[in-house]
Write an enzyme that holds these catalytic residues in place. Structure first.
Site: not given
Length: 534
Positions: A178, A180, A185, A433, A435, A440
């Site tokens: 999952h 990404k 370079d 979408h 995440k 703190d």
């Protein structure tokens, strides 16, 4: 009764035996099909990205530079423009790469780079490739492009045999890659919640819904860390060349090129690229370079805009945390991402803010969050409302924990942004979408990790830990924006019922803007013992 139990036991034994044989057969095939090992190319000295980033890295030795990318148009442009600037290598790893307008536009940039002599490696999770192989097979025909699929199904055609393989390999196939990343370079990288496709870049039309998401643009030490993680996945026995799965199918690279050229002439594509160009000019993307050539809507390598690189926030403590590919085999937990992330959450003393499209904390997560709230920690979570959630089953699992979280004092918000004045009446509303987390106000995390049991135990994930005050302030502002009354409901208990509040409007008792069928399905799923598998 005894005969009935014997019949059930025999059927269970048959299923177990079939699954064991299927796993053995697949393992035998994978050992023969695995590709040759390959490794990331090191940074150089004379490529465009070297000239742009090497002096900044030298000014911050051992540190990593990071910058948030919230705009979907900027997120598309950064992937495109980094690919245009590439001189040595492009490594991309994605859970989803749609064969749609933006997916094909970025595929074109990978082909363009390969035509210039750039080595391109494309690693995709198979669950969203299965049934859409032709695009990736055609890309793989280029001598400098290699496509590998993570944890793939052997039978690619739509047949009864594929159905049998999926049935007996369900436990294995339910474990996915999952994470990404987009690495160019060895100098620059992107990671976050976005996959590749129209819904992630603000280009969705019709009944598809755009996603509210975020990326981190990275430079410096952390890019090397990401390259090492990519190599680990690329060389794992679970990543197989797509060519090894198709022995008879022949695809044409020239036919793909013709299709991509037709796409560029499409009015909707040109309109999207014009919107991207307007967004970049409005945000001052220059970095000492001229804007893109708007006549062709294709940036040239010597005039390709990037975000202002002086806005990169450099820190020696910015770090990548990532699951190993072996997580999909269920091997141990000592080096999994949650083992690094969750203890930091439980040590929170003042405030914890969590942004997650899917919220399934499990019994342990519920106890941990409730314990923090009981200690006086301000725990705030924003997730999707049923009306906009694209996974009704996952929402059903979430609703099982909702009352317990509210009763413990956790502040819950459900994202359901109202459509703007120019939105199409029949168009689905935007879905959250992104995440991310802040702890703190001193530590932040952004990546692919959802606060659910699937991300914790089944999928491989990655993300960035950072403590830069400016990045934390940006993420807190993003959280505040997501929970504004016109974008989200605030939840509270009204006796034994949940009430949804939006500003000064009267509270709603039933899940707002949702249909009876969606509420019924989510209710049933919430009572089934399958939360870990959703």
């Amino acid at each position: 009764m005894i005969d009935w139990l014997l019949w059930i036991g025999g059927l269970a034994a048959l299923l177990v035996l079939g699954s064991v044989l299927a796993l053995w057969s697949y393992g035998r095939f994978a050992r023969r099909a695995v590709g040759k090992p390959a490794h990331s190319l090191p940074p150089g000295n004379d490529a465009p990205l070297d000239r742009l980033l090497a002096p900044r890295e030298a000014a911050h030795p051992g540190a990593s530079g990071a910058m948030f990318i919230f705009s979907p148009q900027e997120a598309f442009a950064l992937r495109r423009n980094l690919s245009v600037l590439a001189a040595r290598s492009i490594d991309v790893q994605y859970y989803i790469w749609y064969d749609d307008r933006t997916g094909r536009l970025l595929a074109q940039e990978l082909l363009n780079a390969a035509d210039r002599g750039v080595r391109v490696r494309m690693l995709l999770d198979d669950v969203n490739v299965l049934g859409r192989d032709p695009l990736y097979l055609a890309l793989d025909r280029h001598p400098l492009v290699e496509v590998r699929l993570f944890n793939p199904i052997r039978r690619r055609d739509r047949s009864f045999r594929r159905g049998i393989e999926l049935f007996f390999n369900l436990v294995r196939y339910n474990r996915r890659m999952h994470g990404k990343c987009w690495i160019v370079d060895g100098r620059a990288a992107l990671t976050g919640g976005r996959n590749v496709g129209d819904v992630y870049f603000g280009a969705a039309t019709g009944r598809r819904r755009n996603n509210d998401d975020l990326d981190l643009f990275l430079a410096g030490r952390v890019v090397g860390e990401m390259a090492e993680v990519f190599d680990t996945f690329w060389n794992a026995g679970m990543a197989l060349p797509i060519s090894s799965l198709w022995h008879k199918r022949r695809t044409s690279l020239s036919r793909l090129r013709a299709r991509l050229a037709r796409d560029r002439r499409d009015t909707a594509v040109r309109d999207f690229l014009d919107r991207v160009d307007v967004a970049l000019r409005g945000r001052g993307w220059a970095s000492g370079q001229a804007p893109a050539d708007t006549a062709t809507a294709t940036p040239r390598a010597d005039t390709c805009p990037l975000p202002p690189l002086d806005a990169l926030r450099w820190s020696a403590t910015t770090a990548l945390i990532a699951d190993p590919p072996q997580k999909v085999l269920g091997n141990g937990q000592h080096d999994w991402l949650p083992e690094e992330l969750i203890p930091r959450l439980t040590e929170t003393t003042q405030s914890l803010r969590i942004m997650t499209p899917y919220l399934v904390p499990g019994a342990a997560g519920l106890a941990a969050l409730s314990g923090l709230a009981a200690r006086g920690v301000r725990v705030e979570i924003v997730t999707n409302a049923l009306a906009v959630n694209d996974h009704v089953l996952v929402h059903g699992a979430y609703r099982w924990y909702r009352k317990g979280l509210l009763a413990a004092g956790v502040r819950l918000h459900e994202f359901a942004a109202r459509p703007g004045p120019s939105a199409w009446p029949a168009r689905p509303r935007e879905m959250l979408h992104g995440k991310a987390m802040t702890i703190d106000g001193r530590l932040g995390f952004a990546g692919s990790f959802n606060f659910d049991l699937r991300s914790a135990f089944l999928n491989t994930e990655m993300g960035i830990l950072f403590d830069d005050p400016a990045l934390l302030a940006e993420l807190n502002d993003r959280f505040d924006h997501a929970i504004m009354p016109d974008r989200a409901f605030s939840l509270a208990l009204d006796g034994k019922r949940v009430a949804w509040h939006r500003g000064a409007e009267p509270p709603v008792i039933l899940e707002p803007d949702s249909t009876f069928s969606r509420r019924l399905v989510s209710f049933i799923v919430g009572h089934l013992p399958i939360h870990r598998w959703l």
